[in-house]
Design an enzyme around this catalytic site. Structure first.
Site, short mmCIF file in Angstrom:
data_model
loop_
_atom_site.label_atom_id
_atom_site.label_comp_id
_atom_site.label_asym_id
_atom_site.label_seq_id
_atom_site.Cartn_x
_atom_site.Cartn_y
_atom_site.Cartn_z
N HIS A 106 34.01 -2.73 10.97
CA HIS A 106 35.47 -2.91 11.05
C HIS A 106 36.24 -1.74 10.46
O HIS A 106 37.44 -1.84 10.25
CB HIS A 106 35.89 -4.20 10.36
CG HIS A 106 35.41 -5.42 11.07
ND1 HIS A 106 35.71 -6.68 10.65
CD2 HIS A 106 34.65 -5.56 12.18
CE1 HIS A 106 35.15 -7.55 11.48
NE2 HIS A 106 34.49 -6.89 12.40
N ILE A 129 41.27 0.28 9.03
CA ILE A 129 40.51 -0.94 8.82
C ILE A 129 41.03 -2.01 9.76
O ILE A 129 42.25 -2.19 9.88
CB ILE A 129 40.66 -1.44 7.37
CG1 ILE A 129 40.27 -0.34 6.38
CG2 ILE A 129 39.82 -2.69 7.13
CD1 ILE A 129 40.81 -0.57 4.99
N CYS A 130 40.12 -2.71 10.39
CA CYS A 130 40.52 -3.83 11.24
C CYS A 130 40.28 -5.11 10.46
O CYS A 130 39.16 -5.59 10.37
CB CYS A 130 39.70 -3.83 12.53
SG CYS A 130 40.04 -5.24 13.58
N ALA A 131 41.31 -5.62 9.83
CA ALA A 131 41.19 -6.86 9.06
C ALA A 131 42.47 -7.66 9.25
O ALA A 131 43.57 -7.12 9.14
CB ALA A 131 40.98 -6.55 7.58
N PHE A 163 45.63 -4.40 16.37
CA PHE A 163 44.22 -4.76 16.35
C PHE A 163 44.04 -6.15 16.96
O PHE A 163 44.94 -6.99 16.89
CB PHE A 163 43.70 -4.78 14.93
CG PHE A 163 43.55 -3.42 14.31
CD1 PHE A 163 42.49 -2.60 14.65
CD2 PHE A 163 44.48 -2.96 13.40
CE1 PHE A 163 42.35 -1.34 14.08
CE2 PHE A 163 44.36 -1.70 12.82
CZ PHE A 163 43.28 -0.90 13.16
#
Lengths: 402, 158
Positions: free
Chosen positions: B90, B97-99, B151
């Site tokens: 991620h 950051i993909c969160a 995202f």
């Protein structure tokens, strides 16, 4: 090295925080109490607390801001709407009292801890070794003798004092002045300072509010039952009328402002909306809308306070102005540098894309029909690439999704 | 809003200061590196215990705008000569950051520390060091600010 910077930053303003109080091992419950009276969004003591349908409590203005971003409770994500806010006067009362008590309690706790420190130094091998019961004992012993005398003359912070001033209306102050100078019976007559006519003492404020038109005392001859009756009736009727007039004069009725649907309004109409509340009408459409939205939020949040604690429109206007100045000051920079940096960092990529696009004539028209600059054109193209469909990142704009 | 922004950040900073001074309360492996103003803060993150990122230290850059805390801060790993972002499904190689907590699931009741801890645990629970799918494409075209990326949060396991 950086630590000094942080210190400076923090010292520049007085930041109140639950951690001002010692941990629960030393002063049980105080820190928890202070944080229980704080809004989970702004971390300040509640201002005009409201309860959402889920039961979570926030400052009215914080909750309104949050709802405009996402119509859900920030604590539990349960659906929430401004129309379902319920005011929380009990919490407001608790917070008002705590604002008063906080400094006093804090001072007392610190004194107690100091005393404890010196005591434990001199009586080191004492039999009272349990730190908990010991410190609590000291604190409570400090609390009882001071409570009677100390409470009233605790200096209040400027902010608190301002709140108090806001709370007391002009009427109260005037009444205080009169009652302070000489004790007058409420049924005695006094001379109006404006029109110099005789007015019942108890009604002098209403008389002044009515522009010296009503509440004139009927004079000493008004002892006959008929005129007395008339007087009573007129008093009753006038009482209602003047109440309304007063409301109009203050232009602060208790009804919340409605939300405007800006999309159907012309610029001029939005300006009219602003002008109706004596607000600035300069700026472009986006600024006007933002200003009015913020004003509605401020205004309605203010109505969620109990009437005695409400701020005046003038104060709200100052708040609005400050908000706009802050926003303008901090907005410009990050956005500008962001785009410039982005352009610079991706220059090679842009050039490459331009090169790629040149031989085929349909490509550039596709991206230019999308309009707004490289950023978007790229995102729409990226979406069409097969590699992206399965990836977990899709670019930028919402309209690129469709 | 902006008044909330500066006052709240100062509070958070103060709290972080107090926590950092007290080893008992400090979130293990997270340290404030730099906070010269209320715009950009840097943290160092280390995953303690048994994990794929043992003995690695990462730097996190957190950028705030005046909409904070109603809008999430922009959070990304620092990419420089000295520090590299973690290799994680991620985390893109440009540090993005993909969160979901940094986007849709952000709540104003969360804090900077909460973000750091989430990211730390995201690293700790990683089972395979690999780059996200489509990393090269994304990195090539990504905006400077990860908040401008939309995202899609599809993976609930990490």
């Amino acid at each position: 090295m950086w630590k000094t910077d942080v210190k400076e930053l923090l010292d520049s303003t007085d930041v109140q925080d639950p951690t001002d109080f010692p941990p629960s091992s030393t002063a049980p419950g105080l820190r928890a109490l202070d944080s229980a009276l704080r809004c989970n969004i702004c971390q300040e003591l509640y201002e005009a607390p409201v309860v959402l349908t889920c039961g979570h409590c926030f400052c009215s203005l914080c909750a309104r801001n949050q709802i405009s971003v996402k119509p859900a409770c920030p604590s539990c994500w349960k659906e929430a709407a401004i129309s379902s806010f319920r005011i929380n006067p009990a919490m407001e009362e608790a917070v008002t009292a705590w604002k008063d008590a906080r400094r006093f309690v804090l001072g007392m706790v610190n004194e107690a801890l100091k005393a404890q420190a010196t005591a434990s130094e001199s009586l080191r091998p004492s039999k009272r070794r349990k730190p908990n019961s010991h410190s609590v004992g000291v604190i409570s012993s400090f609390a009882s003798p001071q409570r009677k005398s100390g409470r009233s003359d605790t200096p209040s912070t400027p902010k608190e004092r301002r709140n108090l001033d806001v709370g007391t209306s002009d009427d109260d102050i005037e009444q205080d002045v009169f009652s302070g100078s000489e004790p007058l019976a409420s049924n005695s007559n006094i001379e109006c300072p404006v029109c110099a006519k005789s007015v019942p003492m108890a009604r002098i404020n209403d008389h002044l509010d009515s522009n010296c038109k009503h509440y004139l005392s009927s004079g000493k001859t008004a002892s006959s039952s008929k005129s007395g009756q008339k007087d009573a009736w007129s008093k009753l009727l006038d009482g209602k009328k003047s109440g309304k007039e007063k409301e109009k004069a203050d232009a602060e009725p208790d009804t919340p402002l409605p939300k405007a649907s800006y999309t159907v309004l012309k610029d001029r109409q939005i300006r009219d909306l602003l002008a109706a509340h004596d607000l600035s009408t300069v700026g472009d459409r986006a600024q006007l809308i933002a200003r009015h939205e913020r004003w509605v939020a401020l205004y309605n949040a203010n109505l969620d306070r109990s009437p005695a604690l409400r701020k005046r429109s003038a104060e709200l206007r100052v708040e609005l102005r400050r908000w706009e100045e802050d926003r303008r000051g901090s907005r410009k920079e990050p956005l500008k540098t962001d785009i410039a940096e982005y352009r610079r960092a991706n220059k090679a990529e842009f050039d490459k894309l331009v090169q790629l696009a040149r031989p085929k004539s349909d490509r550039p028209s596709e991206s230019s029909s999308r309009g707004e600059g490289d950023d978007r054109g790229e995102s729409s193209r990226r979406l069409k690439g097969p590699a992206v469909a399965s990836g977990d990142a899709i670019m930028v704009d919402s309209d690129a999704e469709g | 809003m902006s008044v909330v922004y500066s006052r709240r950040l100062k509070k958070e900073l103060q709290e972080i200061q107090i926590e950092q001074a007290d080893p008992a309360k400090r979130a293990a492996g997270i340290q404030l590196l730099q906070a010269d103003d209320l715009k950009t803060w840097y943290f160092s993150i280390e995953v303690l215990g048994d994990s794929l990122y043992k003995n690695e230290t990462f730097h996190l850059m957190v950028r705030f705008d005046p909409e904070y805390p109603f809008k999430s801060p922009a959070v990304q790993f620092v990419v420089s000569d000295k520090v590299k972002p973690p290799i994680h499904p991620h985390v893109y190689t440009n540090g993005h950051i993909c969160a979901s907590i940094l986007g849709d699931d952000w709540s104003p009741t969360l804090s900077v520390m909460a973000i750091c801890i989430t990211i730390q645990s995201m690293l700790a629970s990683c089972k395979k060091k690999e780059l996200p799918e489509g990393n090269d494409d994304y990195v090539r075209t990504a905006p400077d600010n990860p908040k401008k990326t939309r995202f899609v949060y599809h993976d609930d396991t990490v």
